[in-house]
Design an enzyme around this catalytic site. Structure first.
Site, short mmCIF file in Angstrom:
data_model
loop_
_atom_site.label_atom_id
_atom_site.label_comp_id
_atom_site.label_asym_id
_atom_site.label_seq_id
_atom_site.Cartn_x
_atom_site.Cartn_y
_atom_site.Cartn_z
CE1 TYR A 151 40.36 49.30 38.35
CE2 TYR A 151 42.32 50.07 39.00
CZ TYR A 151 41.14 49.88 37.84
OH TYR A 151 41.14 49.46 36.76
CE LYS A 162 43.48 52.45 36.62
NZ LYS A 162 44.58 52.68 35.88
CB SER A 191 38.91 50.81 34.58
OG SER A 191 38.20 50.23 35.03
C1 WQD Z 1 32.48 40.34 36.59
C2 WQD Z 1 31.69 39.80 36.39
C3 WQD Z 1 30.91 39.51 38.61
C4 WQD Z 1 33.82 36.75 39.61
C5 WQD Z 1 36.52 44.19 37.41
C6 WQD Z 1 36.55 45.88 37.88
C7 WQD Z 1 37.45 46.65 36.90
C8 WQD Z 1 38.03 45.75 35.83
C9 WQD Z 1 37.86 45.07 35.41
C10 WQD Z 1 40.35 47.29 36.21
C11 WQD Z 1 30.46 40.05 37.46
C12 WQD Z 1 30.93 37.66 37.85
C13 WQD Z 1 33.14 38.03 39.21
C14 WQD Z 1 34.14 35.11 40.41
C15 WQD Z 1 31.03 35.81 39.30
N1 WQD Z 1 39.77 45.82 36.12
N2 WQD Z 1 32.29 37.43 39.05
N3 WQD Z 1 31.63 35.11 39.88
O1 WQD Z 1 33.49 43.12 38.42
O2 WQD Z 1 32.98 43.98 35.79
O3 WQD Z 1 35.64 44.50 36.59
O4 WQD Z 1 37.44 43.70 36.63
O5 WQD Z 1 40.16 47.73 35.77
O6 WQD Z 1 37.90 48.13 36.89
O7 WQD Z 1 36.20 46.61 38.95
O8 WQD Z 1 34.88 42.11 36.58
O9 WQD Z 1 35.60 40.03 36.53
O10 WQD Z 1 35.17 40.64 38.62
O11 WQD Z 1 33.36 40.53 36.83
O12 WQD Z 1 29.84 35.76 39.63
O13 WQD Z 1 34.11 34.33 40.75
O14 WQD Z 1 31.51 38.20 36.79
O15 WQD Z 1 29.75 39.18 40.47
O16 WQD Z 1 29.29 39.95 37.50
P1 WQD Z 1 34.02 43.40 37.00
P2 WQD Z 1 35.41 40.68 37.07
#
Ligand code: WQD
Length: 343
Positions: free
Chosen positions: A152, A156, A127
């Site tokens: 997590y 990785k 990741s």
């Molecule tokens: C994306 C953006 C949030 C939810 C995560 C893991 C990573 C991988 C992918 C496993 C961010 C914003 C989110 C919401 C929001 N997983 N957001 N409101 O955090 O980039 O990555 O998932 O491998 O390891 O860390 O993805 O989809 O959670 O967030 O504004 O209700 O959307 O702040 O900027 P992230 P995400």
């Protein structure tokens, strides 16, 4: 024909990769302990592929069961290892669950594969989270690995190091770690896709559940970052493009005669999209006005995280093909399909 073991093959990315492996004519065996999925996904894979993919219920934390399984499947040529827990927030609350599940599953599996004393091509589901808060964006594979932001993410990082050290010590193993950015979307049939259990932590499933009425409104976690519109940028890659990167990686390993070959590749689109841009794209492709508000920043979020994918383009002969709009539409079709089925 090469026989491929897919661990966690009934999960979101695993199931899409199994479909692409089948399309390429590989012989597949899926193992999954069903801790974060269901046998319904296997039925859906079989329907998409019009086949009956081999499946074994196996908990890779169980040393004895893993030993028996590998001894009964000793003609494996390649392994794609997805099996792991992957909720960042849960890993902070329950780190031991993540170290036990993600690390011991990997070491048990590798230990039994090693004893086969045969060539093994191993692909590890890693990741972009290993980069932590990037110094440079777009992020290349040369970006320094930081102290993990979560247990997590640490599993990785540790997983990559375990595989690297095994490859360096054992000429039977060749391996690739794929560092996923933000997988989104669903198979074009809308029969498989992301199945978040409970309240979605990730953005896109929260968007589609809000649009279909399961959630009241989306909260955008901050619009005061130093970005184009104040919201965070991420690299949203279609899960089918991501699945195809595994096929290209397998081809690379099978055709590569370098002893002790190990390498890492970023898998993304190479394009950063902000949360607000993603919402606008979703509204455009679906015709749905999304109900959202701006809230506080989420702890641990970085302002920008998107990939430089030139290494994968060049050395895996792989590039993403779907646009973010394509991905969002496929997510929406999947959300509508699973909700229609519930009716
Ligand atoms: C994306 C953006 C949030 C939810 C995560 C893991 C990573 C991988 C992918 C496993 C961010 C914003 C989110 C919401 C929001 N997983 N957001 N409101 O955090 O980039 O990555 O998932 O491998 O390891 O860390 O993805 O989809 O959670 O967030 O504004 O209700 O959307 O702040 O900027 P992230 P995400």
């Amino acid at each position: 024909m090469s026989k491929i073991l897919v661990t966690g093959g009934l999960g979101y990315i695993g199931s899409h990769t199994v479909v692409e492996l089948h399309n390429q004519g590989y012989e597949i065996t899926i193992v999954d302990d069903l801790s974060n999925t269901s046998l319904d996904v296997l039925k859906r894979i079989n329907k998409i592929t019009n086949s009956s993919i081999n499946y074994v219920n196996l908990d890779l934390k169980n040393v004895e069961a893993t030993k028996i399984f590998i001894s009964e499947n000793n003609d494996i040529d390649g392994v794609i290892h997805f099996a792991a827990s992957k909720a960042v927030g849960e890993s902070v609350d329950n780190p031991l669950k993540y170290y036990i599940n993600n690390i011991s599953s990997l070491t048990n599996l590798l230990n039994e594969l090693k004893d086969l004393n045969k060539k093994i091509n191993f692909i590890f589901s890693s990741s972009a989270t290993v980069y932590g808060k990037p110094i440079n964006v777009p992020i290349t594979e040369l970006e320094p690995i930081k102290n993990a932001e979560s247990p997590y993410g640490n599993t990785k990082q540790i997983g990559e190091e375990i595989i690297r050290d095994l490859v360096n010590s054992n000429s039977n193993f060749k391996a690739i770690s794929l560092r996923y950015f933000n997988p989104i979307g669903a198979h074009l049939s809308a029969m498989i896709g992301e199945l978040p259990i409970g309240v979605p932590q990730n953005l896109v499933p929260y968007i589609t559940q809000t649009a279909i009425g399961i959630r009241k409104e989306l909260t955008v976690f901050g619009n005061d970052y130093l970005t184009i519109d104040g919201s965070c940028l991420r690299d949203y890659i279609h899960v089918v493009d991501l699945a195809k990167a595994h096929i290209k990686s397998l081809d690379k390993l099978i055709s590569n005669d370098d002893k002790n070959y190990y390498d890492t590749f970023n898998i993304g689109t190479g394009k950063g999209t902000s949360v607000l841009e993603l919402i606008k794209s979703f509204e455009n492709v679906t015709g749905n006005k999304l109900n959202f508000k701006i809230g506080d920043r989420r702890k641990g979020d970085v302002a920008e995280c998107f990939a430089d994918v030139s290494k994968a383009n060049k050395f895996l002969n792989w590039n993403s093909e779907f646009s973010v709009e394509d991905s969002l539409l496929s997510s929406w079709n999947w959300e509508k399909n699973i909700n229609n089925e519930k009716l």
